[in-house]
Design an enzyme around this catalytic site. Structure first.
Site, PDB file in Angstrom:
ATOM      1  CG  LEU A 131      63.393  17.146  -7.239  1.00  0.00           C
ATOM      2  CD1 LEU A 131      63.615  17.442  -5.464  1.00  0.00           C
ATOM      3  CD2 LEU A 131      64.233  16.174  -7.777  1.00  0.00           C
ATOM      4  CB  ALA A 132      57.753  16.064  -8.143  1.00  0.00           C
ATOM      5  CB  SER A 133      55.391  18.835 -12.452  1.00  0.00           C
ATOM      6  OG  SER A 133      54.310  19.944 -12.750  1.00  0.00           O
ATOM      7  CB  SER A 135      46.729  19.574  -9.661  1.00  0.00           C
ATOM      8  OG  SER A 135      46.659  18.354 -10.129  1.00  0.00           O
ATOM      9  CB  VAL A 136      48.175  22.912  -6.482  1.00  0.00           C
ATOM     10  CG1 VAL A 136      48.390  24.147  -5.598  1.00  0.00           C
ATOM     11  CG2 VAL A 136      46.712  22.730  -6.449  1.00  0.00           C
ATOM     12  CB  ALA A 137      52.838  23.562  -6.056  1.00  0.00           C
ATOM     13  CE  LYS A 153      53.232  21.520  -2.786  1.00  0.00           C
ATOM     14  NZ  LYS A 153      52.742  20.867  -1.797  1.00  0.00           N
ATOM     15  CG  ASP A 288      46.611  14.430  -0.063  1.00  0.00           C
ATOM     16  OD1 ASP A 288      45.894  13.381  -0.831  1.00  0.00           O
ATOM     17  OD2 ASP A 288      47.312  15.120  -0.913  1.00  0.00           O
TER      18      ASP A 288
END
Length: 526
Positions: A131-133, A135-137, A153, A288
């Site tokens: 679904l999304a990418s 920096s970390v995961a 995740k 965040d």
């Protein structure tokens, strides 16, 4: 030197040359020997056409080319507007965390290894396309065998060695900067890199994020203001997080929000209320809150509710910081600059030897022009930023918790004005702060404070007596004398004084503890 470290250094050098970042260094007041060393670099012998980019854009693009660790570092730097020139901070704020996904086969292998079971044993459906990418995961949609729609995740494989290597080079660069330039020392680059190292390694532990999300969900359980997805702890591991899948409108999709007739004024004001509730009621705030982590529920557009995800970075304040911050903000908007200056000194944020009159004059000089504008046009976050910048001139120590708070406030205010340009943040915040200050002095709160201190009395009495007995060894008679009636009376007076001190939360509590300890010793002494 390890081969990986050497290859990484060569890669960093290539990016520096491509974007001519060394020219930016030459513009700084560096020592003569460092100037000469930069001028002697081999790439300076070749003709180079000037880049048609600002210095901020060159820096941003170089960080994007260097990959996830440097992108994340640039995002952190963009929040430190107290340290950076505005043009660079604005450009770094544009860094997008859009990183190409890693192969789904690797994601599946890591999930199975962490969970100790095959994918089909845990999930009835698992979407291999992420679904999304970031920096970390990256995140995959799935469905548990019990029927709940979830997102999974998973931390990028092999990321930790790269992070450690990049952090080593960042620390090395920061130390060189500190040794080479007084201006660089003022920016505290080693400290900034150290903060970043802690942040990024915290984000690698998804159990920490799961715990943060659970706590935030508990804080707003049943609230119409904010919804936080449920965490499925049975399937959470250090590198895998499984939580409820949410369906909402991205907060930046203004067209979709208008199409469902969302009350935009109420939505903007609720964002401000959520921020102050997290900071002052809970002392546990999502730090965040960029637009990618915020959605709006589609259920009740006339009574809009936010949805928050990604709780990897959380801020908190001590009771003392909460109190000083609230009183600072109230005094600030009443233009009581002397009180603002005094509160900074009382809190220990600036040295005790700071001259009050000079500090007050500096705050007035910076802030009076701001208040010439209508309140609705004043940026609350910028006011706080200017206040911290002024305090830094008087050797204010970096307060990490306040930096996180400042960053979050800037995000919330910017988002609120994007949703509703006429947002008067102060008219929303002021009643909340005044109500919170009244509640701190309410009889119920005072009784709670007294009860909290009373619960510590047995432990404190035991520790105090043991400490005093140790001090008296060698000079006291073998059999300690009994307390006289006068001593018991004095002890009772001290205990009453300690109780009265404990009822005032705005007063430093150390006198109360001293009187409490002395009173207990005199009363309980055999």
């Amino acid at each position: 030197m390890k081969l990986l470290a050497l290859r990484r250094l060569i890669r960093i050098q290539q990016v520096v040359v491509r974007y001519q970042l060394d020219d930016l260094l030459l513009d700084l007041p560096l020592p003569w020997w460092l100037h000469a060393l930069l001028r002697a670099a081999p790439w300076h012998w070749l003709p180079r056409a000037p880049l048609a980019m600002s210095r901020g854009e060159r820096l941003r693009r170089s960080l994007e080319d260097l990959g996830p660790v440097f992108i994340k570092f640039g995002q952190l730097l963009s929040t430190r507007r107290d340290l950076l020139p505005p043009d660079i901070a604005d450009e770094l704020a544009r860094l997008q965390d859009q990183v190409p996904p890693f192969p789904p086969e690797q994601a599946v292998a890591l999930i199975e290894q962490q969970l100790g079971a095959r994918i089909d044993q845990v999930f009835s459906r698992f979407e291999h396309q992420p679904l999304a990418s970031a920096s970390v995961a990256q995140v995959h949609a799935a469905q548990l065998r019990s029927g709940e729609d979830v997102v999974v995740k998973v931390v990028r494989p092999g990321l930790e060695p790269v992070i450690r290597q990049d952090m080593a080079w960042l620390f090395a660069l920061a130390r060189v900067m500190e040794r080479a330039s007084a201006d660089a020392r003022r920016l505290r680059p080693v400290e900034v890199v150290g903060d970043y190292e802690k942040t990024i390694f915290d984000e690698l532990d998804l159990l920490r994020e799961a715990a943060n999300g659970t706590q935030l969900r508990r804080n707003f359980d049943g609230s119409p203001l904010l919804y936080v997805p449920q965490v499925y702890w049975d399937w959470c591991r250090p590198k895998v997080l499984v939580m409820e899948r949410i369906y909402g409108i991205p907060v930046t999709d203004l067209a979709a929000l208008h199409d469902q007739h969302t009350d935009m004024k109420k939505l903007a004001e609720r964002g401000v209320e959520i921020f102050f509730t997290q900071v002052f009621r809970d002392s546990f705030f999502h730090a965040d809150m960029h637009p990618g982590n915020i959605f709006v529920s589609t259920r009740t557009p006339h009574d809009p509710q936010y949805i928050a995800i990604d709780c990897g970075i959380i801020g908190s304040l001590t009771a003392e910081d909460q109190d000083y911050l609230a009183r600072n903000l109230l005094a600030f908007f009443k233009r009581d600059y002397r009180k603002v200056a005094q509160l900074h000194i009382d809190s220990g944020w600036v040295p005790a030897e700071t001259r009050l009159n000079d500090f007050e004059a500096a705050i007035r000089t910076v802030c009076e022009p701001v208040f010439e504008k209508p309140l609705k046009d004043i940026s609350f976050g910028q006011v706080l930023l200017r206040l911290f910048q002024t305090a830094r001139r008087f050797n204010m120590e970096v307060q990490p918790q306040l930096v996180l708070l400042q960053k979050t406030l800037l995000n919330i205010e910017g988002l609120g004005r994007q949703l509703y340009p006429e947002l008067d943040l102060w008219s929303t915040a002021k009643p909340y702060l005044e109500r919170w200050m009244r509640q701190r002095m309410s009889p119920l709160r005072l009784l709670h404070n007294l009860q909290s201190q009373a619960e510590q009395m047995p432990v404190l009495a035991k520790k105090t007596r043991a400490a005093l007995d140790r001090l008296g060894q060698g000079c006291a008679p073998a059999t300690p004398p009994r307390s006289s009636g006068v001593e018991r009376l004095l002890g009772a007076v001290l205990l009453l004084g300690a109780a009265s001190q404990g009822l005032a939360p705005a007063v430093d509590t150390w006198p109360a503890w001293v009187m409490l300890a002395g009173g207990l010793y005199l009363v309980l002494r055999r």
